[in-house]
Design a protein around this motif. Structure first.
Motif, PDB file in Angstrom:
ATOM      1  N   GLU A 132       0.845  -1.190   0.000  1.00 42.73           N
ATOM      2  CA  GLU A 132       0.000   0.000   0.000  1.00 42.73           C
ATOM      3  C   GLU A 132       0.883   1.242   0.000  1.00 42.73           C
ATOM      4  OE1 GLU A 132      -2.496  -0.547   3.432  1.00 42.73           O
ATOM      5  OE2 GLU A 132      -3.799  -1.957   2.347  1.00 42.73           O
TER       6      GLU A 132
ATOM      7  N   MET B 180      -7.540   4.387   1.173  1.00 46.01           N
ATOM      8  CA  MET B 180      -6.851   3.289   0.504  1.00 46.01           C
ATOM      9  C   MET B 180      -7.770   2.594  -0.492  1.00 46.01           C
ATOM     10  SD  MET B 180      -3.783   2.250   0.410  1.00 46.01           S
ATOM     11  CE  MET B 180      -3.127   3.060   1.839  1.00 46.01           C
TER      12      MET B 180
ATOM     13  N   GLY C 172      -0.421  -1.096  -4.756  1.00 44.32           N
ATOM     14  CA  GLY C 172      -1.370   0.006  -4.839  1.00 44.32           C
ATOM     15  C   GLY C 172      -0.753   1.220  -5.515  1.00 44.32           C
TER      16      GLY C 172
END
Length: 164
Positions: free
Chosen positions: A15, A32, A63
């Motif tokens: 992430e 997120m 991500g």
């Protein structure tokens, strides 16, 4: 570049810590859930015998920071492209099939197959066109501009899943 990412053990993905949207370069990522997560693959082992083929690979999910506005654009352009391509391919194929074959069961099956093929071939190009018209990167183009993803691709990772 790994210092800009954290690994989420629960979700099994990298992430981003960076908040600037990769797709428009202007807004900030708020959640997120707005990120575009892309999968990358690396081939570990490949076996090609006459009667047996197999491939072993690793996969990671990364991500790419994206703002909520770009996420909405990506979702809406993809949906719009799917409907438009379905409508175009259905109209053209129904007209052609009726013109050449008349109305029979063969023409219906052939028409459904043609609609599927048309939607698969036309929709990605329409999605790309609609997204570019909104002034942002497509999901794949934005991922390719991300430095961490780009470093992994340079190191041998790929966007396409290996097959035997």
């Amino acid at each position: 570049m790994i210092e800009n990412y954290t690994f989420n053990e629960y979700e099994k993905r990298f992430e981003p810590l960076e908040k600037e949207c990769t797709y428009c370069g202007e807004a900030k990522m708020e959640s997120m859930d707005d990120c575009c997560f892309v999968a990358l693959y690396a081939t570990n082992d490949r076996t090609n015998l006459i009667v047996y083929r197999s491939v072993k690979y690793s996969a990671i999910t990364i991500g790419v920071p994206r703002c909520s506005s770009c996420k909405k654009i990506h979702i809406s352009t993809q949906s719009k492209a799917n409907w438009v391509s379905l409508g175009i391919s259905a109209s053209v194929l129904i007209f052609i099939i009726y013109l050449f074959f008349g109305f029979n069961p063969f023409s219906i099956v052939f028409g459904l197959f043609g609609i599927f093929i048309g939607a698969v071939l036309i929709a990605p190009k329409l999605t790309e066109t609609y997204t570019n018209n909104n002034g942002i990167y497509t999901m794949k183009d934005g991922a390719e501009t991300n430095q961490f993803v780009n470093d992994l691709v340079t190191a041998g990772w790929s966007f396409t899943k290996p097959s035997a």
